[in-house]
Design an enzyme around this catalytic site. Structure first.
Site: not given
Length: 344
Positions: A110, A114
């Protein structure tokens, strides 16, 4: 210094950083939604523009929303211009990221942007994550304040993922570089990933460790994604191999593109951003990682000094905003009113 004046100075510094780090990003081709992406969840909370070049993602009491790329990619350059929700956004999380979690549930890779909401309007924080082979238990997180209000207009957020290194960009300024180190082993993302964009309720952790929750009185929360760009070789996520005869040439083009090369000027702009705006990095977190920094950490004495000055590693400096000015007093001194986040 009044918060407004400090914000203007930060914005001016950002213009300078972007000029120093400027590159040929404008030449990166963008795609219509239907060419590269598909809806993921949210039904009516995903709203596509009439020309199919932008998407609004909404969060309300019923649902968040999101979309993902139609293909997986083994390395590439991934970019979107994003405008974040305004006003009270505590607990709201907007994300633009790469992942293969739906294929490799326990060993996924990943790379994240964010965006963590705030009680104070435009004062969003940004977190970047680097996970490889399911390494979330010892993740490589960093957090930053932004030198602009991300709710007023869209800004570009980009990830360069190459076999040898990763670079996170905000507009044309690199903010983080992760160079692959032999001791990282499987912690460096190496399996094909898809591209995702989502908005969701992160009340459990997103704002001050979950202290402040999403308040749906302010819903719907709307994030806007445009200038969607995906450059890189498509790949089979299971076979972990590129698709197509020309993909070797695609990788060569990727590795030699401006956004994949860290020039001295770009590295200086990155250092300047990190010194002023970074609020947390795993590289100096001696509480969470007592055995020492990760092998790829490029230790900076200036960054380390600032980290020590923060005290608790996740603390953000809060400054009061004055309701008015009095002669002979600095604006904000002793005022009781709204509190804003500011970088020290």
């Amino acid at each position: 210094m009044a918060v407004r004046d400090g914000f203007l100075l930060a914005a001016a510094a950002w213009v300078w950083l972007s000029a120093v780090a400027a590159s040929a990003f404008d030449d990166v081709p963008t795609a219509a939604f239907d060419e590269r992406f598909s809806p993921l969840f949210g039904d009516g909370n995903l709203v596509r523009s009439s020309d199919d070049r932008s998407v609004r993602l909404l969060l309300d009491r019923r649902s968040g929303s999101g979309f993902m790329s139609s293909d997986y990619y083994l390395h590439g350059f991934f970019s979107a211009s994003i405008k974040l929700p305004k006003d009270y956004t505590a607990g709201v999380v907007v994300a633009f990221y790469l992942s293969n979690g739906d294929v490799y549930e326990k060993t996924h890779d990943e790379l994240d942007f964010e965006f963590l909401g705030s009680r104070w309007g435009g004062q969003w924080r940004v977190q970047t994550n680097v996970y490889g082979n399911g390494s979330t238990s010892h993740g490589r997180e960093e957090r930053y304040l932004l030198p602009f209000d991300p709710t007023l207009e869209a800004h570009r957020y980009s990830v360069l993922w190459a076999p040898t290194h990763i670079i996170f960009y905000i507009d044309d300024t690199p903010i983080r570089e992760v160079i692959r180190h032999p001791d990282m082993g499987g912690d460096f993302p190496a399996k094909p990933m898809a591209v995702y964009a989502t908005i969701w309720d992160g009340s459990a952790w997103a704002t001050e460790g979950g202290k402040y929750k999403v308040n749906y009185k302010y819903a719907p929360f709307a994030s806007e994604f445009s200038d969607l760009a995906v450059v890189g070789p498509r790949a089979d996520p299971v076979l972990r191999a590129p698709r197509g005869a020309g993909d070797d040439q695609d990788l060569l083009g990727l590795m030699t593109a401006d956004y994949a090369v860290m020039t001295p000027q770009k590295r200086a702009a990155m250092r300047a951003f990190r010194v002023r705006h970074m609020t947390y990095t795993v590289c100096y977190d001696a509480v969470r990682y007592a055995s020492g920094p990760f092998p790829e950490c490029d230790n900076s004495d200036e960054e380390r000094e600032n980290f020590s000055a923060w005290g608790e590693s996740k603390t953000v400096v809060m400054r009061p905003r004055a309701r008015g000015r009095r002669r002979g007093r600095k604006a904000g001194a002793g005022a009781r009113g709204r509190t804003d986040v500011a970088s020290s």
